[in-house]
Design a protein around this motif. Sequence first.
Motif, PDB file in Angstrom:
ATOM      1  N   GLU A 210      30.444  43.484  28.955  1.00 22.94           N
ATOM      2  CA  GLU A 210      30.339  44.773  29.642  1.00 22.94           C
ATOM      3  C   GLU A 210      29.725  45.836  28.739  1.00 22.94           C
ATOM      4  OE1 GLU A 210      34.219  44.240  32.578  1.00 22.94           O
ATOM      5  OE2 GLU A 210      34.445  45.333  30.678  1.00 22.94           O
TER       6      GLU A 210
ATOM      7  N   PHE B 209      33.425  38.385  31.027  1.00 15.45           N
ATOM      8  CA  PHE B 209      32.377  39.373  31.262  1.00 15.45           C
ATOM      9  C   PHE B 209      31.969  40.016  29.942  1.00 15.45           C
ATOM     10  CE2 PHE B 209      34.961  39.213  35.108  1.00 15.45           C
ATOM     11  CZ  PHE B 209      33.997  39.010  36.088  1.00 15.45           C
TER      12      PHE B 209
ATOM     13  N   ARG C  98      32.533  40.405  41.162  1.00 14.35           N
ATOM     14  CA  ARG C  98      31.643  40.823  40.073  1.00 14.35           C
ATOM     15  C   ARG C  98      30.870  39.615  39.530  1.00 14.35           C
ATOM     16  NH1 ARG C  98      34.203  43.728  35.335  1.00 14.35           N
ATOM     17  NH2 ARG C  98      32.198  44.808  35.180  1.00 14.35           N
TER      18      ARG C  98
ATOM     19  N   GLY D 222      30.845  50.110  31.316  1.00 15.10           N
ATOM     20  CA  GLY D 222      31.541  49.821  32.558  1.00 15.10           C
ATOM     21  C   GLY D 222      30.843  48.844  33.486  1.00 15.10           C
ATOM     22  N   GLU D 223      29.639  48.380  33.123  1.00 14.75           N
ATOM     23  CA  GLU D 223      28.897  47.432  33.962  1.00 14.75           C
ATOM     24  C   GLU D 223      28.838  46.064  33.284  1.00 14.75           C
ATOM     25  OE1 GLU D 223      27.732  48.011  37.025  1.00 14.75           O
ATOM     26  OE2 GLU D 223      28.548  50.045  36.925  1.00 14.75           O
ATOM     27  N   ALA D 224      28.999  45.023  34.077  1.00  8.75           N
ATOM     28  CA  ALA D 224      28.901  43.666  33.553  1.00  8.75           C
ATOM     29  C   ALA D 224      27.429  43.277  33.436  1.00  8.75           C
ATOM     30  CB  ALA D 224      29.632  42.689  34.461  1.00  8.75           C
TER      31      ALA D 224
ATOM     32  N   SER E  33      33.324  42.077  25.176  1.00 10.37           N
ATOM     33  CA  SER E  33      33.683  40.980  26.085  1.00 10.37           C
ATOM     34  C   SER E  33      35.085  41.200  26.630  1.00 10.37           C
ATOM     35  CB  SER E  33      33.600  39.637  25.356  1.00 10.37           C
ATOM     36  OG  SER E  33      34.526  39.593  24.285  1.00 10.37           O
ATOM     37  N   ARG E  34      35.285  40.720  27.848  1.00  9.81           N
ATOM     38  CA  ARG E  34      36.595  40.847  28.502  1.00  9.81           C
ATOM     39  C   ARG E  34      36.855  39.601  29.333  1.00  9.81           C
ATOM     40  NH1 ARG E  34      38.654  42.375  33.378  1.00  9.81           N
ATOM     41  NH2 ARG E  34      36.594  42.870  34.234  1.00  9.81           N
TER      42      ARG E  34
ATOM     43  N   ALA F 245      29.098  47.496  23.534  1.00 10.30           N
ATOM     44  CA  ALA F 245      29.270  46.382  24.477  1.00 10.30           C
ATOM     45  C   ALA F 245      30.418  45.496  24.004  1.00 10.30           C
ATOM     46  CB  ALA F 245      27.989  45.569  24.597  1.00 10.30           C
TER      47      ALA F 245
END
Length: 327
Positions: free
Chosen positions: A246, A244, A203, A249-251, A188-189, A186
């Motif tokens: 993530e 986000f 999103r 690929g999912e937040a 952060s972005r 996991a």
Amino acid sequence: MKVEALAGFEALDESRWNGLLDRARHPSLFLAWQWQTAWSRAFLAGRPLQLLQVSDDAGALAGILPLYEDSPGLRRLVGGVDVSDYLDLIAPDGREEEVWAALLAHCAAQRAEWDLHGIRAVSATATLVPALAPAAGLTATVEREDRCPVLALPKTWDEYLARLSGKDRHELRRKMRRLERELPGASSRAHGTVDGWDEAMTRFLTLHRLSKVGKARFMDERMERFFRSATRRLAAEGWARLWFLEFEGEAVAAFLCLEYAGSVGLYNSGFDPARAVLAPGIVLLAHVIRDAIDRGFPIFDFLRGEEPYKYGFGPAPEDVLNVRVTP
């Protein structure tokens, strides 16, 4: 000092408005041209604006008090009471007293009531208006309406961790380790550019609505249009950033942060309830605070609300006031 009531924003241009805000002692993003005009389009609903422009004897712009008429005889600050955390007079640092004296004389002549929400306790308004009002034949009352936990940031992440209480530091590290163990990889972005902003906001809004029933009710169609319009304009100036957390690929968590005048503000949030046991919002918030430290911001402002999770990060409460002026 001369006070003029302007009927609309078109009477002042963006550069003069924001240029004056830049000279204020405590400039707030919620007073920026981009936010004020977006709020007016979304929520004014036909109520008349009364933007009070104050000019000095040389004709130079010395102050702006952006008001609207909420009901006959009652004026409030543009920005409302629901979506703008800090509002105030816009005036250069050091000129607030003379500007307020002129505005209060104008208020007395109009026999209007001013209900000013979102005034920071550190603002000159909090002390000047009650002090100056009697000379204009007015009464001013000041009440606390909320608190904002505010965190002074050190130079390094290690120094920040050392400032936390032993319990808070242990809990933060425990939650970060658990999420890393349960959701390996996991990360952060951040998204802080206008390119792709609409998709990133979609999103964010999905997680925002999922996280709590009350947030889903709050984010109705009108509020979503406002959020999209206002934040896109802020992002174009470099004043808004979406974060986000993530996994595959999912937040699983998201924050909307506002960056302005040396402060990062935690404006809104969302998370996947299916991952709530892992405290993804707490973990993401740690990444956001660390990024603010790494980029040299001196202040992290949790904005309105005293939710317990905020105080686990070590901020101090600052009062937000309602200043009411009556004939």
